[in-house]
Write a protein that holds these residues in place. Structure first.
Motif, PDB file in Angstrom:
ATOM      1  N   LEU A  71      10.811   3.953  -6.432  1.00 44.10           N
ATOM      2  CA  LEU A  71       9.384   3.648  -6.486  1.00 44.10           C
ATOM      3  C   LEU A  71       8.623   4.833  -5.921  1.00 44.10           C
ATOM      4  O   LEU A  71       9.089   5.476  -4.962  1.00 44.10           O
ATOM      5  CB  LEU A  71       9.035   2.402  -5.654  1.00 44.10           C
ATOM      6  N   HIS A  72       7.448   5.100  -6.489  1.00 45.92           N
ATOM      7  CA  HIS A  72       6.653   6.216  -5.998  1.00 45.92           C
ATOM      8  C   HIS A  72       5.188   5.798  -5.873  1.00 45.92           C
ATOM      9  O   HIS A  72       4.510   5.562  -6.871  1.00 45.92           O
ATOM     10  CB  HIS A  72       6.760   7.422  -6.937  1.00 45.92           C
ATOM     11  N   ASP A  73       4.726   5.635  -4.627  1.00 50.33           N
ATOM     12  CA  ASP A  73       3.312   5.405  -4.322  1.00 50.33           C
ATOM     13  C   ASP A  73       2.732   4.235  -5.112  1.00 50.33           C
ATOM     14  O   ASP A  73       1.684   4.357  -5.763  1.00 50.33           O
ATOM     15  CB  ASP A  73       2.514   6.692  -4.584  1.00 50.33           C
ATOM     16  N   VAL A  74       3.378   3.086  -5.032  1.00 44.23           N
ATOM     17  CA  VAL A  74       2.920   1.891  -5.754  1.00 44.23           C
ATOM     18  C   VAL A  74       2.039   1.053  -4.838  1.00 44.23           C
ATOM     19  O   VAL A  74       2.432   0.735  -3.706  1.00 44.23           O
ATOM     20  CB  VAL A  74       4.117   1.057  -6.249  1.00 44.23           C
ATOM     21  N   THR A  75       0.864   0.699  -5.308  1.00 47.39           N
ATOM     22  CA  THR A  75      -0.050  -0.165  -4.569  1.00 47.39           C
ATOM     23  C   THR A  75      -0.321  -1.424  -5.386  1.00 47.39           C
ATOM     24  O   THR A  75      -0.504  -1.348  -6.596  1.00 47.39           O
ATOM     25  CB  THR A  75      -1.367   0.577  -4.265  1.00 47.39           C
ATOM     26  N   LEU A  76      -0.308  -2.557  -4.700  1.00 47.08           N
ATOM     27  CA  LEU A  76      -0.485  -3.843  -5.371  1.00 47.08           C
ATOM     28  C   LEU A  76      -1.334  -4.743  -4.497  1.00 47.08           C
ATOM     29  O   LEU A  76      -1.140  -4.791  -3.285  1.00 47.08           O
ATOM     30  CB  LEU A  76       0.883  -4.474  -5.651  1.00 47.08           C
TER      31      LEU A  76
ATOM     32  N   ASP B  49       0.827  -1.194   0.000  1.00 45.18           N
ATOM     33  CA  ASP B  49       0.000   0.000   0.000  1.00 45.18           C
ATOM     34  C   ASP B  49       0.872   1.257   0.000  1.00 45.18           C
ATOM     35  O   ASP B  49       1.604   1.513   0.958  1.00 45.18           O
ATOM     36  CB  ASP B  49      -0.892  -0.007   1.246  1.00 45.18           C
ATOM     37  N   GLY B  50       0.814   2.002  -1.107  1.00 46.01           N
ATOM     38  CA  GLY B  50       1.522   3.271  -1.190  1.00 46.01           C
ATOM     39  C   GLY B  50       3.026   3.154  -1.013  1.00 46.01           C
ATOM     40  O   GLY B  50       3.651   3.978  -0.341  1.00 46.01           O
ATOM     41  N   ILE B  51       3.620   2.141  -1.647  1.00 41.64           N
ATOM     42  CA  ILE B  51       5.058   1.893  -1.474  1.00 41.64           C
ATOM     43  C   ILE B  51       5.888   2.928  -2.237  1.00 41.64           C
ATOM     44  O   ILE B  51       5.733   3.109  -3.446  1.00 41.64           O
ATOM     45  CB  ILE B  51       5.426   0.478  -1.976  1.00 41.64           C
ATOM     46  N   SER B  52       6.782   3.576  -1.507  1.00 35.56           N
ATOM     47  CA  SER B  52       7.792   4.435  -2.120  1.00 35.56           C
ATOM     48  C   SER B  52       9.154   4.015  -1.585  1.00 35.56           C
ATOM     49  O   SER B  52       9.281   3.609  -0.426  1.00 35.56           O
ATOM     50  CB  SER B  52       7.549   5.918  -1.781  1.00 35.56           C
ATOM     51  N   LYS B  53      10.163   4.094  -2.426  1.00 34.17           N
ATOM     52  CA  LYS B  53      11.511   3.727  -2.012  1.00 34.17           C
ATOM     53  C   LYS B  53      12.502   4.714  -2.594  1.00 34.17           C
ATOM     54  O   LYS B  53      12.497   4.978  -3.809  1.00 34.17           O
ATOM     55  CB  LYS B  53      11.851   2.300  -2.490  1.00 34.17           C
TER      56      LYS B  53
END
Length: 246
Positions: free
Chosen positions: A29-34, A15-19
């Motif tokens: 990564l910018h705001d990735v949800t899966l 949920d909302g992954i940023s790295k």
């Protein structure tokens, strides 16, 4: 930011992954949800440098996201300390890399049981027999690992994950080293067997054709989700068919 969905049993939610990396806070990564549901296949596709490998490492617990959360079968992976995250990854997440991570000095049977032996656990006899048959591994048990083809290595690696009773299977570049026909056959087998074992499956590939075998497709570009789409529930496709897939 993406809205958080309620957790369902056995599901995987990033949920909302940023790295970000380095002192310059370079974003990967910018705001990735899966979302990955049990028995369903998700394909993450994109060119080199799109963020696929970083997302895989975040889902596998090898990287801690700068922001966002990862939950696997009810456990918030991103809230665990390093020791607990390592143990969770070792026992409950299956990752199949391009090299399949089989030990060449062991035969196939020993490679299959190695994670369980290391954890001091025994294989469930019924599950073992089912995995051997459904993944076409039984005839390989006495083979030397270096003698396996790429497709055979992949089947053994997936069977090992099934025997671990993992909560998630991540597969990096599933068709690497395979010709087109063998690659399609492998993807169909992988998708069907993960559905039968109720295992969430996430494929990471630069090959857009991989998307044809997934229930859900997430396209990445420069660390961002640029497209998401689902296979229509009523499309009438056999798993692995390319019909009705744009």
């Amino acid at each position: 930011m993406s809205a958080t969905c309620p957790m369902t049993g056995g599901a995987v939610i990033a949920d909302g992954i940023s790295k970000e990396f380095g002192t310059a806070r370079r974003p990967a990564l910018h705001d990735v949800t899966l979302r990955a549901a049990p028995g369903r296949c998700t394909a993450v596709v994109g060119p080199a440098g799109s963020g696929k490998s970083v997302l895989l490492r975040c889902l596998a617990g090898l990287e801690r996201p700068t922001r966002g959360t990862v939950r696997i079968a009810g456990t918030e992976l991103t809230a665990l300390d390093e020791a607990a995250r390592t143990e969770f990854r070792r026992t409950r997440i299956g990752v199949v890399y391009r090299q399949a991570n089989l030990l060449p000095q062991l035969d196939v049977a020993d490679n299959l049981l190695l994670p369980l032996d290391t954890a001091g656990r025994r294989a469930d006899p019924d599950l073992l027999q089912r995995a051997l048959d459904l993944l076409d591994v039984r005839e390989l048990l006495d083979r030397a690992t270096p003698a396996l083809t790429r497709a055979e290595e992949l089947r053994v690696a997936v069977a090992r994950t099934v025997l671990q009773r993992a909560d998630l299977l991540l597969v990096d570049d599933p068709t690497a080293g395979l010709d087109a026909i063998t690659g399609r056959h492998h993807l169909r087998l992988l998708r069907r067997r993960c559905a039968e074992f109720g295992l969430p499956l996430v494929l990471f590939s630069a090959d857009p054709a991989t998307a044809a075998h997934a229930d859900r497709v997430i396209a990445l570009q420069d660390g961002r989700v640029v497209q998401e789409r689902d296979r229509p529930a009523d499309c009438g496709c056999e798993p692995g068919s390319t019909e009705h897939i744009a």
